[in-house]
Design a protein around this motif. Structure first.
Motif, PDB file in Angstrom:
ATOM      1  N   HIS A 162      45.113  58.435  14.454  1.00  0.00           N
ATOM      2  CA  HIS A 162      44.781  58.166  13.051  1.00  0.00           C
ATOM      3  C   HIS A 162      44.335  56.708  12.952  1.00  0.00           C
ATOM      4  O   HIS A 162      45.130  55.832  12.630  1.00  0.00           O
ATOM      5  CB  HIS A 162      45.989  58.418  12.157  1.00  0.00           C
ATOM      6  N   LYS A 205      44.358  71.910  17.081  1.00  0.00           N
ATOM      7  CA  LYS A 205      45.242  71.566  15.968  1.00  0.00           C
ATOM      8  C   LYS A 205      46.505  70.908  16.503  1.00  0.00           C
ATOM      9  O   LYS A 205      47.356  71.574  17.093  1.00  0.00           O
ATOM     10  CB  LYS A 205      45.600  72.828  15.177  1.00  0.00           C
ATOM     11  N   ALA A 250      42.623  54.678   7.714  1.00  0.00           N
ATOM     12  CA  ALA A 250      43.369  55.316   6.635  1.00  0.00           C
ATOM     13  C   ALA A 250      42.478  56.270   5.848  1.00  0.00           C
ATOM     14  O   ALA A 250      41.292  56.009   5.658  1.00  0.00           O
ATOM     15  CB  ALA A 250      43.941  54.255   5.708  1.00  0.00           C
ATOM     16  N   PHE A 251      43.063  57.329   5.401  1.00  0.00           N
ATOM     17  CA  PHE A 251      42.397  58.325   4.554  1.00  0.00           C
ATOM     18  C   PHE A 251      41.135  58.894   5.219  1.00  0.00           C
ATOM     19  O   PHE A 251      40.159  59.186   4.555  1.00  0.00           O
ATOM     20  CB  PHE A 251      42.059  57.747   3.174  1.00  0.00           C
ATOM     21  N   GLU A 252      41.164  58.991   6.545  1.00  0.00           N
ATOM     22  CA  GLU A 252      40.033  59.582   7.243  1.00  0.00           C
ATOM     23  C   GLU A 252      40.574  60.535   8.301  1.00  0.00           C
ATOM     24  O   GLU A 252      41.541  60.224   8.981  1.00  0.00           O
ATOM     25  CB  GLU A 252      39.212  58.472   7.912  1.00  0.00           C
ATOM     26  N   THR A 253      39.931  61.682   8.406  1.00  0.00           N
ATOM     27  CA  THR A 253      40.387  62.648   9.408  1.00  0.00           C
ATOM     28  C   THR A 253      40.202  62.054  10.805  1.00  0.00           C
ATOM     29  O   THR A 253      39.396  61.151  10.994  1.00  0.00           O
ATOM     30  CB  THR A 253      39.589  63.947   9.307  1.00  0.00           C
ATOM     31  N   CYS A 300      51.055  56.474  15.956  1.00  0.00           N
ATOM     32  CA  CYS A 300      50.187  57.325  15.128  1.00  0.00           C
ATOM     33  C   CYS A 300      48.745  56.835  15.143  1.00  0.00           C
ATOM     34  O   CYS A 300      47.798  57.610  15.082  1.00  0.00           O
ATOM     35  CB  CYS A 300      50.691  57.359  13.696  1.00  0.00           C
ATOM     36  N   GLN A 301      48.589  55.515  15.251  1.00  0.00           N
ATOM     37  CA  GLN A 301      47.255  54.947  15.150  1.00  0.00           C
ATOM     38  C   GLN A 301      46.388  55.215  16.374  1.00  0.00           C
ATOM     39  O   GLN A 301      45.196  54.947  16.350  1.00  0.00           O
ATOM     40  CB  GLN A 301      47.341  53.445  14.888  1.00  0.00           C
TER      41      GLN A 301
END
Lengths: 276, 574
Positions: free
Chosen positions: B200, B243, B203-206, B196-197
């Motif tokens: 992403h 998306k 954290a908590f950032e688009t 995922c990283q």
């Protein structure tokens, strides 16, 4: 005056919930997000926010009903709202998810919510059905009263049997010492005891008396009457326990799963914004 | 025999009451039945439980009717009594006070095991509530709350921040944060998507563009900074349009706001030649054709965008009337000498293998069947360079002159006469023959270039008349695509007839730009609005977004970019 939780305040919360559902459905039909309906659109966030707030509000009912001093609405009102808003969550959360189901935390939270609501629906059913059946079954007695009556019958049986044969006495002894009402969870929910000591004693006494003579003595007849009275009482008490258990058992799913849902909901919200 | 029996009853406050009784009989029987010498009322005692016999002055106890008794704690059926013995009869204790031979038997009886309270026992046996079954709402609530929080919140977060936790899952079939996955990945991203990283990153950032540019270095941004200040796109991220987590076919936004947000009023915000547009169905300017114009000063072709409504004239350097070729009465054709041929578009136009456009017209392939380059029966000149035409003519007539026997009354004698093999020519003869060949070539060339062949299609100017002559043919240049900014493909329009869009039958001149205007397209294509019988067509169906030419997203690699590349980062560059 007593008012059913369903029609509380002229269906106030029913109407509110219907309004909520209808607006959600209309919004869902009108809005056409570019990437299809899902929790991440503005409508998805709105429905999700409303649903999360409702879940917290519904769980707060557990606190509100215990705080007798609180003046924030009547508990009946809270319960009525709890039921209708809880039901509306089925639609709101489904629309929030945009009918997406997958093997992940988000769907876990959704299904936990559904199970909690289903158990709640059973709870409403139980609260509407069993108190009535209980009253009918108890015939004005309480569980304590029924047990006292049983003990009284035991005493009478013992006295009546004192001059009868040892077999009959042993049967009476077993009946007195082994008859039990309720028991394990399953036993309580079943409302029956497959090894009912009273029924066993009745059969034994009947058999021993028949073996002695087809014409029963006065004591034997009296004993059999006492035993059948006790049997009837025992069955009635077990049914009472069953009704009570049915009224309580769903809470053992409803409450712990609510907390599982709360945890999943927190994790869901954090996860969504953590990996925004 | 006779015996003295004392019934003992202990009081709750202490002390014992004693009730004495003399009993006599053949033997002393103890039992629940009232006809026993000693009547024991407790129902745990048998009707006839035991009896004490006197045998020649000695006392013996015996159990009756299968009951058991205890003699000094031992279970027994019978035994001789002695002073001090304790006999158990059901719940009673019988203590022998005196059993001496010849003396009167004396014993006490005490109920030592009370029956107890039936009700209390019944209550303690019965379990009439779920609360006493060991089920606990509180315990399960805590347990489930902790398990769910641990597995689905604490574990993924700790794996995000702590490599050691992540490493625990290296060989596992799942990752620590697998449960957070919100949907199926695009096929192109699947090979790394379990990490995922990779996208992403904070954290908590688009998801930021720099995550995308890790791989997509050769993708073009929307516009070149020298024409357009990319900073104006500052809120636009890759993920604004692309998306992820929407299934294997990566989802790209297609709504009208995707482009319309800027292009609806583009002219108000940036200086541009572009016109405002939002929706193909109702807010899109008519097409501008990109055409070649010949600049006589520089002698070079230049491209120019002209609105179709302004009747653009393309200078291709060719003369080609479509209407004559598409004459409904047909044309004379070499392969149909007795009939006329009705020409079709694909007689000359061949689609590219991709089906997108048409291959360039090729004279040798597409025209020569009718437009023969023959100058004599069975003899053609090559299509191409002028010098080649002339030299091939000169060669041909030179050979002919050298061979002799040419039936031309105006030709010199050496050319007319047949020669024997091996007969040598004089210098004058050779000169005369060669001159004749040059004259012939010149005549034929003039005829070809200016007369019946080349000038039919080309603009030919003679620059020098004596040998070697010189002509100039106006350069030919046909544009590859009149609408280079739209990705039109013929392949998808195969169900149509060419003339539905290209009005070639009426075109008299090759300067005509034979593409349809927007109204023609709108007969089938609507905008994003759903209209019956119209194809929903969005901006990106025809236009690309990543169209900057001399600039790649990867060009910014190595720069310390924290902001988005397609937008804000451009401001930094400035």
């Amino acid at each position: 005056m007593h008012q059913s939780l369903l029609i509380y305040s002229k269906f106030r919360y029913f109407k509110f919930s219907v309004l909520l559902i209808v607006s959600a459905i209309i919004a869902y039909a009108i809005v056409d997000p570019v990437d299809g309906h899902n929790g991440g659109t503005w409508l998805g966030y709105t429905l999700g926010g409303v649903s999360a707030f409702l879940i917290l509000l519904l769980m707060w009912f557990g606190i509100r009903k215990r705080s007798y001093k609180s003046s924030v609405g009547k508990v009946e009102g809270w319960l009525s709202a709890h039921v209708y808003l809880g039901l509306s969550l089925i639609i709101l959360a489904t629309l929030h998810a945009g009918f997406e189901i997958s093997w992940n935390l988000h769907t876990l939270a959704y299904f936990l919510m559904l199970i909690v609501i289903l158990s709640g629906i059973f709870g409403v059913y139980a609260y509407l059905r069993y108190p009535h059946l209980m009253t009918e079954n108890r015939r004005g007695r309480t569980m304590g009263g029924m047990l006292t009556e049983m003990a009284e019958l035991d005493r009478e049986c013992r006295e009546t049997a004192s001059q009868l044969s040892d077999e009959i006495n042993r049967a009476i002894l077993d009946c007195i010492e082994n008859t039990r009402i309720g028991g394990s969870v399953w036993r309580q929910l079943a409302g029956k005891d497959p090894k009912c000591a009273t029924l066993d004693a009745y059969t034994r006494v009947k058999k021993y008396s028949d073996e002695l003579s087809l014409e029963h003595s006065d004591e034997e007849r009296r004993l059999l009457t006492l035993l059948s009275n006790k049997l009837e009482l025992v069955q009635r008490a077990r049914r009472d326990v069953q009704f009570k258990a049915m009224m309580d058992i769903w809470l053992y799913f409803h409450v712990p799963l609510s907390f599982a849902l709360l945890a999943a909901l927190i994790a869901h919200v954090v996860a969504v914004f953590f990996y925004w | 025999m006779q015996s003295k029996v004392s019934f003992l009853t202990r009081k709750s406050r202490g002390g014992v009451t004693r009730k004495e009784q003399l009993v006599s009989g053949e033997s002393i029987r103890l039992g629940r039945s009232t006809d026993n010498e000693v009547h024991l009322s407790d129902f745990r005692v048998s009707l006839s439980h035991a009896a004490i016999h006197d045998r020649n002055g000695r006392y013996y106890v015996e159990a009756e009717s299968g009951s058991d008794i205890r003699i000094n704690t031992k279970i027994a059926q019978s035994g001789r009594l002695a002073t001090g013995d304790r006999i158990g009869v059901g719940p009673y204790d019988v203590e022998i006070i005196c059993a001496e031979e010849g003396q009167q038997l004396e014993f006490t009886i005490e109920l030592v095991r009370e029956l107890g309270d039936d009700l209390a026992k019944l209550q303690s046996r019965s379990n009439t509530s779920l609360t006493t079954t060991g089920l606990s709402k509180r315990r399960w609530s805590w347990l489930l709350f902790i398990v769910v929080t641990g597995l689905f919140l604490a574990l993924p977060i700790s794996a995000f921040y702590n490599k050691e936790v992540r490493d625990l899952f290296i060989d596992a079939p799942v990752t620590a944060d697998i449960a957070w996955k919100s949907g199926e990945f695009a096929a192109a991203h699947r090979f790394f998507a379990d990490d995922c990283q990779a996208c992403h990153q904070k954290a908590f950032e688009t998801v930021r563009d720099k995550a995308c540019v890790t791989c997509h270095t050769n993708t073009h941004p929307h516009a070149d900074p020298k024409f357009f200040e990319l900073a104006k796109l500052n809120e636009t991220r890759c993920a604004t349009c692309h998306k992820e987590h929407n299934g294997r076919n990566a989802l790209i936004r297609r709504d009208e706001a995707l482009c319309g947000d800027c292009h609806t009023n583009l002219t108000d915000t940036v200086p541009t030649e572009l016109e405002n547009a939002r929706d193909f169905g109702n807010k899109h300017a008519n097409f501008n054709a990109t055409i070649y114009q010949f600049d006589k000063n520089t002698k070079a072709f230049v491209t120019k965008r002209v609105a179709l409504t302004d009747n653009p004239e393309e200078i291709s350097g060719l003369t080609f009337p479509h209407d004559k070729h598409m004459n409904p009465d047909g044309l004379k054709a070499p392969d149909l000498p007795w009939d006329k041929k009705q020409m079709r578009c694909n007689d000359c136009h061949t689609p590219e293998p991709s089906g997108v456009g048409m291959q360039p017209i090729n004279m040798e392939r597409d025209c020569i069947a009718c437009h023969s380059l023959a100058f004599e029966e069975g003899r053609t000149v090559p299509h191409g360079k002028l010098e080649l035409v002339l030299s091939s003519l000169t060669d041909y007539y030179g050979n002919k002159a050298l061979a002799g026997g040419v039936p031309d009354p105006n030709a010199p004698r050496i050319v007319r006469n047949r020669r024997r093999p091996g007969q040598k020519m004089t210098k004058q003869e050779r000169k005369a023959a060669y001159q004749w060949a040059q004259e012939q070539a010149l005549t034929i060339a003039e005829d070809l270039f200016e007369g019946r062949v080349c000038s039919q299609c080309h603009t030919v100017t003679q620059l020098r008349t004596d040998y070697p002559p010189k002509w100039e043919i106006a350069p030919v240049n046909i544009i590859d695509s009149w609408l280079p900014k739209a990705s039109f493909t013929h392949k998808k329009h195969e169900t149509m007839v060419c003339t539905d869009c290209h009005d070639a039958k009426k075109s008299e001149d090759s300067t005509d730009v034979l593409i349809p205007d927007i109204d023609n397209c709108r007969q089938c294509h609507g905008g994003t609005e759903k209209i019956a019988n119209k194809l929903e067509s969005t901006c990106v169906d025809c236009h690309g977004f990543h169209i900057a030419e001399d600039f790649l997203l990867g060009d910014r690699k190595g720069m310390d970019i924290d902001m988005d590349i397609s937008g804000t980062a451009a401001r930094m560059e400035k």
